[in-house]
Enzyme design. Structure first.
Site, mmCIF file in Angstrom:
data_model
loop_
_atom_site.group_PDB
_atom_site.id
_atom_site.type_symbol
_atom_site.label_atom_id
_atom_site.label_comp_id
_atom_site.label_asym_id
_atom_site.label_seq_id
_atom_site.Cartn_x
_atom_site.Cartn_y
_atom_site.Cartn_z
ATOM 1 N N HIS A 7 11.501 -3.250 -4.644
ATOM 2 C CA HIS A 7 10.931 -2.213 -5.551
ATOM 3 C C HIS A 7 10.356 -1.706 -5.104
ATOM 4 C CE1 HIS A 7 7.912 -5.697 -5.330
ATOM 5 N NE2 HIS A 7 6.828 -4.723 -5.605
ATOM 6 N N GLU A 43 0.824 -5.443 -14.598
ATOM 7 C CA GLU A 43 2.490 -4.160 -14.130
ATOM 8 C C GLU A 43 3.689 -3.869 -14.923
ATOM 9 O OE1 GLU A 43 4.949 -6.466 -12.721
ATOM 10 O OE2 GLU A 43 3.727 -8.060 -11.809
ATOM 11 N N GLN A 59 8.367 -0.543 -10.353
ATOM 12 C CA GLN A 59 7.368 -1.143 -10.025
ATOM 13 C C GLN A 59 5.810 -0.576 -11.456
ATOM 14 O OE1 GLN A 59 4.932 -4.014 -7.871
ATOM 15 N NE2 GLN A 59 4.983 -5.575 -9.470
ATOM 16 N N HIS A 83 3.351 1.324 -2.614
ATOM 17 C CA HIS A 83 4.133 0.217 -1.637
ATOM 18 C C HIS A 83 5.639 0.239 -2.161
ATOM 19 C CE1 HIS A 83 3.241 -2.883 -5.088
ATOM 20 N NE2 HIS A 83 4.437 -3.305 -5.037
ATOM 21 N N GLU A 133 4.998 -4.739 1.382
ATOM 22 C CA GLU A 133 5.478 -6.183 0.147
ATOM 23 C C GLU A 133 6.795 -7.209 0.962
ATOM 24 O OE1 GLU A 133 5.032 -5.946 -3.345
ATOM 25 O OE2 GLU A 133 5.315 -8.071 -4.214
HETATM 26 C C1 MC0 Z 1 -5.122 0.940 1.180
HETATM 27 N N1 MC0 Z 1 -5.067 1.593 2.320
HETATM 28 C C2 MC0 Z 1 -3.886 2.053 2.171
HETATM 29 C C3 MC0 Z 1 -3.252 1.019 0.947
HETATM 30 N N2 MC0 Z 1 -4.254 0.753 0.336
HETATM 31 N N3 MC0 Z 1 -3.086 2.849 2.575
HETATM 32 C C4 MC0 Z 1 -1.656 2.912 2.508
HETATM 33 N N4 MC0 Z 1 -0.714 2.268 1.074
HETATM 34 C C5 MC0 Z 1 -2.093 1.732 0.601
HETATM 35 N N5 MC0 Z 1 -1.832 1.625 -0.886
HETATM 36 C C6 MC0 Z 1 -5.572 2.515 3.333
HETATM 37 C C7 MC0 Z 1 -6.527 3.028 3.210
HETATM 38 O O1 MC0 Z 1 -6.107 4.020 2.333
HETATM 39 C C8 MC0 Z 1 -7.385 2.881 3.656
HETATM 40 O O2 MC0 Z 1 -7.368 3.696 4.664
HETATM 41 C C9 MC0 Z 1 -7.039 1.206 4.740
HETATM 42 O O3 MC0 Z 1 -6.299 1.084 4.450
HETATM 43 C C10 MC0 Z 1 -7.998 0.122 3.995
HETATM 44 O O4 MC0 Z 1 -8.123 0.391 2.277
HETATM 45 P P1 MC0 Z 1 -9.695 -0.193 1.942
HETATM 46 O O5 MC0 Z 1 -8.726 0.399 0.184
HETATM 47 O O6 MC0 Z 1 -10.466 0.602 1.771
HETATM 48 O O7 MC0 Z 1 -9.895 -1.799 1.948
HETATM 49 P P2 MC0 Z 1 -9.520 -2.372 1.932
HETATM 50 O O8 MC0 Z 1 -9.312 -2.616 3.373
HETATM 51 O O9 MC0 Z 1 -10.579 -3.211 1.278
HETATM 52 O O10 MC0 Z 1 -7.813 -3.023 1.560
HETATM 53 C C11 MC0 Z 1 -6.792 -3.036 1.427
HETATM 54 C C12 MC0 Z 1 -5.451 -3.626 1.585
HETATM 55 C C13 MC0 Z 1 -5.782 -4.302 0.652
HETATM 56 C C14 MC0 Z 1 -4.278 -3.051 2.214
HETATM 57 C C15 MC0 Z 1 -5.694 -5.497 2.696
HETATM 58 O O11 MC0 Z 1 -5.561 -3.351 -0.734
HETATM 59 C C16 MC0 Z 1 -4.378 -4.897 -0.147
HETATM 60 O O12 MC0 Z 1 -5.009 -6.096 -0.013
HETATM 61 N N6 MC0 Z 1 -3.843 -5.203 -0.685
HETATM 62 C C17 MC0 Z 1 -2.768 -5.319 -0.920
HETATM 63 C C18 MC0 Z 1 -2.334 -6.448 -2.264
HETATM 64 C C19 MC0 Z 1 -2.149 -5.600 -3.121
HETATM 65 O O13 MC0 Z 1 -1.934 -4.330 -3.039
HETATM 66 N N7 MC0 Z 1 -2.196 -6.156 -4.736
HETATM 67 C C20 MC0 Z 1 -2.301 -5.097 -5.412
HETATM 68 C C21 MC0 Z 1 -0.296 -5.077 -6.075
HETATM 69 P P3 MC0 Z 1 -8.602 4.470 5.557
HETATM 70 O O14 MC0 Z 1 -7.716 5.593 6.709
HETATM 71 O O15 MC0 Z 1 -9.115 5.391 4.576
HETATM 72 O O16 MC0 Z 1 -9.927 4.572 6.834
HETATM 73 S S1 MC0 Z 1 0.267 -6.651 -6.129
HETATM 74 C C22 MC0 Z 1 1.872 -6.687 -6.440
HETATM 75 O O17 MC0 Z 1 2.382 -5.736 -5.883
HETATM 76 C C23 MC0 Z 1 2.261 -7.708 -7.365
HETATM 77 C C24 MC0 Z 1 2.073 -8.360 -8.459
HETATM 78 C C25 MC0 Z 1 4.045 -7.975 -6.945
HETATM 79 O O18 MC0 Z 1 4.540 -6.699 -6.524
HETATM 80 O O19 MC0 Z 1 4.439 -9.171 -7.764
#
Ligand code: MC0
Length: 142
Positions: A7, A43, A59, A83, A133
């Site tokens: 997705h 979602e 998604q 993502h 992912e």
């Molecule tokens: C954050 N960054 C991204 C981003 N999110 N870059 C590209 N794409 C994204 N989606 C970048 C920010 O711009 C920043 O860069 C740096 O990563 C740190 O981000 P932050 O927002 O300041 O904060 P953190 O470090 O606390 O979190 C980033 C992290 C987090 C990726 C670890 O978003 C995470 O854990 N994501 C995984 C879980 C998730 O996204 N869940 C929602 C979908 P700069 O350069 O500005 O410092 S759940 C889902 O989709 C499930 C239900 C499913 O598929 O079934």
């Protein structure tokens, strides 16, 4: 290792409005809606095609709070692609293989994803700016 694009996750402000747009514009249909408290989202999965090991979906993601990953993303970048998710046959093995190449794993263990999947995220900073992912689908009923 990768079976298909499972997705594309798209961050949005209003899930119902975005579903209506995708259904009327592209003729796709919602096949699942969930609230995932652990991930901080509500979602919807909209079916696009069938592929090896599972389907391919759009998604749509609405954050449950401003401090959640999607909430922070929306505040910083606005609506858009959040993502890309690839289907794999064994998410734990894929995590081990990719982690061994030096890519940071956001998740140390697989988590619960949409439609009974097991998922794990790779850090966007190690994947050329793309939050990535891995998705292992549950076995299909025979
Ligand atoms: C954050 N960054 C991204 C981003 N999110 N870059 C590209 N794409 C994204 N989606 C970048 C920010 O711009 C920043 O860069 C740096 O990563 C740190 O981000 P932050 O927002 O300041 O904060 P953190 O470090 O606390 O979190 C980033 C992290 C987090 C990726 C670890 O978003 C995470 O854990 N994501 C995984 C879980 C998730 O996204 N869940 C929602 C979908 P700069 O350069 O500005 O410092 S759940 C889902 O989709 C499930 C239900 C499913 O598929 O079934």
């Amino acid at each position: 290792m990768l079976l298909r694009i499972d997705h594309v996750g798209i961050a949005c402000e209003n899930l119902d409005e975005k579903i209506a747009f995708y259904e009327s514009t592209f003729g796709v249909t919602v096949v699942s809606r969930e609230v995932n408290e652990e991930q901080g989202v509500k979602e919807a999965m909209l079916h696009v095609a069938d592929g090896e090991g599972g389907g391919s979906y759009i998604q749509l993601l609405e954050p449950l709070s401003a401090g959640s990953p999607v909430g922070k993303f929306l505040a910083k970048r606005g609506e858009g692609i959040h993502h890309v998710a690839y289907g794999v046959s064994d998410v734990t093995k894929a995590m081990e293989a990719i982690g061994a190449k030096g890519v940071r794993l956001v998740d140390l263990h697989p988590r619960h994803g949409a439609m009974g999947t097991s998922i794990a995220f790779l850090h966007p900073k190690d994947v050329g700016g793309v939050l990535t992912e891995l998705v292992e689908s549950p076995p299909r009923p025979s």
